[in-house]
Structure formats: structure tokens, C-alpha cells
Design an enzyme around this catalytic site. Structure first.
Site, short mmCIF file in Angstrom:
data_model
loop_
_atom_site.label_atom_id
_atom_site.label_comp_id
_atom_site.label_asym_id
_atom_site.label_seq_id
_atom_site.Cartn_x
_atom_site.Cartn_y
_atom_site.Cartn_z
N ARG A 154 -32.23 4.36 7.89
CA ARG A 154 -31.47 4.25 6.65
C ARG A 154 -30.64 3.00 6.63
O ARG A 154 -30.18 2.52 7.67
CB ARG A 154 -30.55 5.47 6.49
CG ARG A 154 -31.27 6.74 6.20
CD ARG A 154 -31.67 6.86 4.75
NE ARG A 154 -30.48 7.07 3.93
CZ ARG A 154 -30.12 6.31 2.91
NH1 ARG A 154 -30.83 5.27 2.56
NH2 ARG A 154 -29.05 6.57 2.22
N ARG A 201 -39.99 -9.04 0.68
CA ARG A 201 -41.18 -9.89 0.59
C ARG A 201 -40.91 -11.33 1.02
O ARG A 201 -41.81 -12.07 1.34
CB ARG A 201 -41.73 -9.88 -0.83
CG ARG A 201 -42.13 -8.52 -1.32
CD ARG A 201 -43.50 -8.13 -0.84
NE ARG A 201 -43.85 -6.81 -1.33
CZ ARG A 201 -44.07 -5.77 -0.54
NH1 ARG A 201 -43.97 -5.90 0.75
NH2 ARG A 201 -44.39 -4.61 -1.04
N CYS A 249 -39.53 0.78 -5.33
CA CYS A 249 -38.16 0.78 -5.84
C CYS A 249 -38.00 1.94 -6.83
O CYS A 249 -38.93 2.26 -7.56
CB CYS A 249 -37.84 -0.53 -6.56
SG CYS A 249 -37.77 -1.96 -5.48
N GLU A 295 -31.39 5.51 -8.15
CA GLU A 295 -30.57 6.50 -7.45
C GLU A 295 -30.03 7.51 -8.47
O GLU A 295 -29.81 7.18 -9.63
CB GLU A 295 -29.42 5.78 -6.75
CG GLU A 295 -28.58 6.65 -5.86
CD GLU A 295 -29.27 7.07 -4.59
OE1 GLU A 295 -28.90 8.13 -4.06
OE2 GLU A 295 -30.17 6.36 -4.10
N ARG A 317 -29.87 1.21 -1.67
CA ARG A 317 -30.12 2.08 -0.51
C ARG A 317 -31.56 1.94 -0.07
O ARG A 317 -32.46 1.78 -0.91
CB ARG A 317 -29.82 3.53 -0.87
CG ARG A 317 -28.36 3.83 -1.11
CD ARG A 317 -28.20 5.29 -1.56
NE ARG A 317 -26.83 5.71 -1.64
CZ ARG A 317 -26.04 5.56 -2.70
NH1 ARG A 317 -26.50 4.97 -3.78
NH2 ARG A 317 -24.81 6.00 -2.69
N TYR A 338 -25.22 0.03 7.43
CA TYR A 338 -24.46 0.12 6.18
C TYR A 338 -23.55 -1.10 6.10
O TYR A 338 -22.67 -1.27 6.93
CB TYR A 338 -23.65 1.43 6.13
CG TYR A 338 -24.57 2.62 6.03
CD1 TYR A 338 -24.92 3.13 4.79
CD2 TYR A 338 -25.11 3.20 7.17
CE1 TYR A 338 -25.79 4.20 4.68
CE2 TYR A 338 -25.99 4.27 7.08
CZ TYR A 338 -26.33 4.77 5.83
OH TYR A 338 -27.20 5.82 5.71
N ARG A 346 -21.52 6.41 5.27
CA ARG A 346 -21.77 7.13 6.53
C ARG A 346 -20.86 6.61 7.64
O ARG A 346 -21.33 6.04 8.62
CB ARG A 346 -23.24 6.98 6.94
CG ARG A 346 -24.25 7.71 6.08
CD ARG A 346 -24.11 9.23 6.09
NE ARG A 346 -24.12 9.85 7.39
CZ ARG A 346 -25.18 10.34 8.01
NH1 ARG A 346 -26.35 10.29 7.42
NH2 ARG A 346 -25.08 10.89 9.20
#
Length: 120
Positions: A6, A62, A74, A77, A89, A107, A115
Site C-alpha cells: 500500500r 509509466r 485508475c 476513491e 492511493r 505514506y 496509517r
């Protein structure tokens, strides 16, 4: 074994250049911290908050040498009230022998509030 890696970051402005730069920075950090090779990646899901629509963050991946053929999608959210804005994210699906505890989630910027328990 497939493991999820993540990551998340934020931008200050909804511009294509800022989205691409932030996404590329995030991908590079995720790749470096986890020693990821593109051939080991099954797929990558990228989401953005609804306030980001000036460019596709996948283009940031890319731009990295060797990552042109990795499957990337893509998406938007969920618009949860009072959630972090201007956020990108990432969920990278990696073929690896590493244990869950050996995976380094990344993050950056304002996204580090998502987080705090994973700070190393």
C-alpha cells in the site's frame, strides 16, 4: 504468494504535472523500499479522491523505466465525509516470498496520517 503493498500521497493542486510528479515519487519509494521488479507485479490499483481529475496518476508509473507493461487501473476513491482530500492511493499486488511483516507500506506528505501505525 501475492502480497499487497500500500501507498498514498497528496498534492496541493489539481494539476496534471503535480499529480504525475507525486505519483511517480510514491511509486519510486514503494519500489525501492520493497525491492520490487516490474516482472513480479501482478497488477496495480490507483485511486484518487474526487477533487483530483486533472490527470491519470498511472502515467507517473509509466514514466519509470521498465514499468510500461505492468497492468494498472485508475479509479475514484469513496467520497467519505471529512476524509483526506487531494489524495492518491495505491494498492500494488506483488508476487513475493516475503512475509506480511516484511512489506513496507509507504505514506508520503499529508497521507502519513492515514496509517500512523505503520511508521517505521
Amino acid at each position: 504468494m501475492i502480497r499487497g503493498v500500500r501507498g498514498a500521497t497528496t498534492v496541493k493542486n489539481n494539476t496534471e504535472a503535480e499529480i504525475l510528479n507525486a505519483a511517480e515519487e510514491l511509486f519510486i519509494k514503494m519500489i525501492e523500499k520493497n525491492e520490487i521488479h516490474p516482472d513480479d507485479v501482478a497488477s496495480v490499483f490507483i485511486s484518487t479522491t474526487e477533487d483530483l481529475d486533472a490527470g491519470f496518476p498511472a502515467k507517473g508509473m509509466r514514466q519509470i523505466e521498465g514499468w510500461q507493461y505492468v497492468p494498472v487501473m485508475c479509479m475514484r476513491e469513496m467520497p467519505v465525509p471529512n476524509s483526506l482530500k487531494m489524495c492518491i492511493r495505491v494498492m500494488l499486488h506483488l508476487n513475493t516470498d516475503k512475509d506480511q511483516t516484511e512489506i513496507h507500506h509507504v505514506y508520503l506528505r499529508e497521507a502519513n496520517i492515514l496509517r500512523p501505525d505503520l511508521e517505521k
